[in-house]
Motif scaffolding. Sequence first.
Motif, PDB file in Angstrom:
ATOM      1  N   ALA A 122       0.828  -1.204   0.000  1.00  0.00           N
ATOM      2  CA  ALA A 122       0.000   0.000   0.000  1.00  0.00           C
ATOM      3  C   ALA A 122       0.862   1.254   0.000  1.00  0.00           C
ATOM      4  O   ALA A 122       1.901   1.311   0.649  1.00  0.00           O
ATOM      5  CB  ALA A 122      -0.917   0.001   1.219  1.00  0.00           C
ATOM      6  N   GLU A 123       0.406   2.265  -0.746  1.00  0.00           N
ATOM      7  CA  GLU A 123       1.131   3.539  -0.776  1.00  0.00           C
ATOM      8  C   GLU A 123       1.075   4.207   0.594  1.00  0.00           C
ATOM      9  O   GLU A 123       2.060   4.771   1.067  1.00  0.00           O
ATOM     10  CB  GLU A 123       0.513   4.447  -1.836  1.00  0.00           C
ATOM     11  N   LYS A 124      -0.094   4.140   1.217  1.00  0.00           N
ATOM     12  CA  LYS A 124      -0.254   4.613   2.596  1.00  0.00           C
ATOM     13  C   LYS A 124      -0.834   3.458   3.406  1.00  0.00           C
ATOM     14  O   LYS A 124      -1.995   3.093   3.224  1.00  0.00           O
ATOM     15  CB  LYS A 124      -1.184   5.824   2.662  1.00  0.00           C
ATOM     16  N   LYS A 125      -0.020   2.901   4.271  1.00  0.00           N
ATOM     17  CA  LYS A 125      -0.430   1.720   5.024  1.00  0.00           C
ATOM     18  C   LYS A 125      -1.023   2.133   6.368  1.00  0.00           C
ATOM     19  O   LYS A 125      -0.315   2.577   7.265  1.00  0.00           O
ATOM     20  CB  LYS A 125       0.779   0.800   5.243  1.00  0.00           C
ATOM     21  N   ILE A 126      -2.339   1.998   6.472  1.00  0.00           N
ATOM     22  CA  ILE A 126      -3.035   2.334   7.714  1.00  0.00           C
ATOM     23  C   ILE A 126      -3.673   1.061   8.252  1.00  0.00           C
ATOM     24  O   ILE A 126      -4.602   0.519   7.653  1.00  0.00           O
ATOM     25  CB  ILE A 126      -4.097   3.421   7.484  1.00  0.00           C
ATOM     26  N   THR A 127      -3.162   0.575   9.354  1.00  0.00           N
ATOM     27  CA  THR A 127      -3.675  -0.655   9.947  1.00  0.00           C
ATOM     28  C   THR A 127      -4.985  -0.387  10.681  1.00  0.00           C
ATOM     29  O   THR A 127      -5.345   0.767  10.955  1.00  0.00           O
ATOM     30  CB  THR A 127      -2.655  -1.240  10.934  1.00  0.00           C
ATOM     31  N   ASP A 128      -5.678  -1.460  11.009  1.00  0.00           N
ATOM     32  CA  ASP A 128      -6.927  -1.324  11.750  1.00  0.00           C
ATOM     33  C   ASP A 128      -6.676  -0.701  13.121  1.00  0.00           C
ATOM     34  O   ASP A 128      -7.475   0.108  13.608  1.00  0.00           O
ATOM     35  CB  ASP A 128      -7.579  -2.701  11.905  1.00  0.00           C
ATOM     36  N   ARG A 168      -8.465   2.742  14.372  1.00  0.00           N
ATOM     37  CA  ARG A 168      -9.274   2.847  15.592  1.00  0.00           C
ATOM     38  C   ARG A 168      -8.672   3.841  16.578  1.00  0.00           C
ATOM     39  O   ARG A 168      -9.400   4.542  17.288  1.00  0.00           O
ATOM     40  CB  ARG A 168      -9.420   1.467  16.231  1.00  0.00           C
ATOM     41  N   LEU A 169      -7.345   3.900  16.612  1.00  0.00           N
ATOM     42  CA  LEU A 169      -6.681   4.868  17.485  1.00  0.00           C
ATOM     43  C   LEU A 169      -7.012   6.290  17.055  1.00  0.00           C
ATOM     44  O   LEU A 169      -7.248   7.171  17.892  1.00  0.00           O
ATOM     45  CB  LEU A 169      -5.164   4.642  17.445  1.00  0.00           C
ATOM     46  N   GLN A 170      -7.051   6.511  15.743  1.00  0.00           N
ATOM     47  CA  GLN A 170      -7.383   7.840  15.238  1.00  0.00           C
ATOM     48  C   GLN A 170      -8.823   8.211  15.592  1.00  0.00           C
ATOM     49  O   GLN A 170      -9.108   9.348  15.996  1.00  0.00           O
ATOM     50  CB  GLN A 170      -7.177   7.871  13.717  1.00  0.00           C
ATOM     51  N   THR A 199      -2.401  10.582  14.641  1.00  0.00           N
ATOM     52  CA  THR A 199      -1.570   9.529  15.215  1.00  0.00           C
ATOM     53  C   THR A 199      -0.112   9.882  14.936  1.00  0.00           C
ATOM     54  O   THR A 199       0.190  10.723  14.084  1.00  0.00           O
ATOM     55  CB  THR A 199      -1.894   8.166  14.591  1.00  0.00           C
ATOM     56  N   GLN A 200       0.788   9.235  15.639  1.00  0.00           N
ATOM     57  CA  GLN A 200       2.209   9.514  15.424  1.00  0.00           C
ATOM     58  C   GLN A 200       2.624   9.164  13.994  1.00  0.00           C
ATOM     59  O   GLN A 200       3.427   9.870  13.376  1.00  0.00           O
ATOM     60  CB  GLN A 200       3.045   8.730  16.434  1.00  0.00           C
TER      61      GLN A 200
END
Length: 515
Positions: free
Chosen positions: A198-204, A208-210, A238-239
């Motif tokens: 993925a170009e921008k890897k955002i995990t679950d 959820r943290l966001q 998020t960081q």
Amino acid sequence: MAVLKHIKSRNANYSDAIDYLLFQHDENTGKKILDESGRPILREAYYIDGLLCTPESFDKECEITNKIFRKNQKASDIKSHHYIISYDPTDVEECGLTGEKAQALSLALAKKIFPGYQALVVTHTDGHNNSGNIHTHIVINSVRKYTAERSPYMSQPHDHEAGYKHRATDKFTKYFKKEIMDMCQEHGLHQIDLLSPAEKKITDKEYRLQKSGQKKLDKINQEIIDSGLKPASEKFQTQKQYLRDAIDECAPVCKNFEEFQSVLFEKYQISVTDHRGRYSYLHPERNKRITERTLGTRYGKEHLKQVFLQKDPLSIIFVKSHLRLVVDLQANIKAMQNPAYANKVKITNLKQMANTIIYLQKHDIDNRTSLESAYAASFMQQQKAQDQVTNLSLQIKDLNKQIRYTGQYLTYKKVYATFLNSKNKGLYRKNHTSEIQAYEFARDWLNQNLSGNTIPSLKKLYEKKSSLQISLDAYKDILSDCKSQVLELDIVRHNVDSILQHQMPSYLKSHNTEL
């Protein structure tokens, strides 16, 4: 675009999975939503099927299987695997996807992917936070109930046998994603490439943290507004997102990694290092670095290197093709002696001719003049890149000499000063001949080449060399791409000549230059 999500569960109570799939749950707390009488509310629409079990008794049947094979007896054991296939929301309107159709497709896929496993296949039509996208949950017991045929992704000798546990390896995940892509393409659904990073890897977890962080921030901001003040920030980051935004802002204005490193730290206090060919970022509030892999390919070395190169007019991104020269059968001795080999060459020639035509169409080249112009332009680019490489190489060569003689000068400067202050200069010189000669040679070279300017420190010289080396490496990459492009166009020119000479009547060969 169907996407795949995987969750491992160590919860020994399989009933919880059934409850989640059948009843409405609060997305934030994970608890069941109750009606006025305190009873759980069923989901508005769902489709459910069981594999090697009945949906209502999925929990009990899984527990029986575990007891038979004496598996999943420890709290640390993974009891079940939860896979979620989420379809594109536009599939409903544009492709006619319904919950019933998604259930049928997913059920057939589950039978193929998980043979021998007890599984629940449940399709919901509401989507996360009522987004409306249709998605299917596939929950399997981690222990295989029946032996199945071996599949290509299986790496262990007993992976296909009953009583052995499911292994969510990278090979399996790629296999599963490939099957999802094939399924969507076969049935005309929207689909992206799931196999590419993925170009921008955002995990679950980050997602959820966001969400939870934004909710807390909104609550705090409301208290600030109620007190008559203006909140400093309205958006929670998020960081990892902080790093992404900072990189997106800094990378386009930097020419090389060193400048990127400096700008990123000055503006955002983010430290970045290049370790083993990958970038690692240190958030100002963390002690442990975050690797480029966890952020996405857009924030990795390979992508950012291309971003840096775009600042240079000579920078190009060249994708090498697989064009090969068309073989002249009349000049090929082996082909003349071996009919089978000649036929093989003919087939290869046809393929290369087809590839050549595709190349010409792709690059909008429709006549010989355009082809020659493209070749000339590429050759000129190659010459410019070669000139830059030669120039930078000479600069580094001269700089290496300067570093050498500066170091030599500084090393023996003290010896020479002692010689000048010595009472018996002849004896001192005799005992330190090599050191004094080395100093004098270095001094004379520096005076001659620096034209009386102050001798720079070794630190500055090494910094300059490092900067030149980075530029040289970049131009070498450009030169390599230019050479490949020139070679490719040269092959195209040769193949075009072969096509025209072999496919056209002799009386037209000298008159028609159209491709």
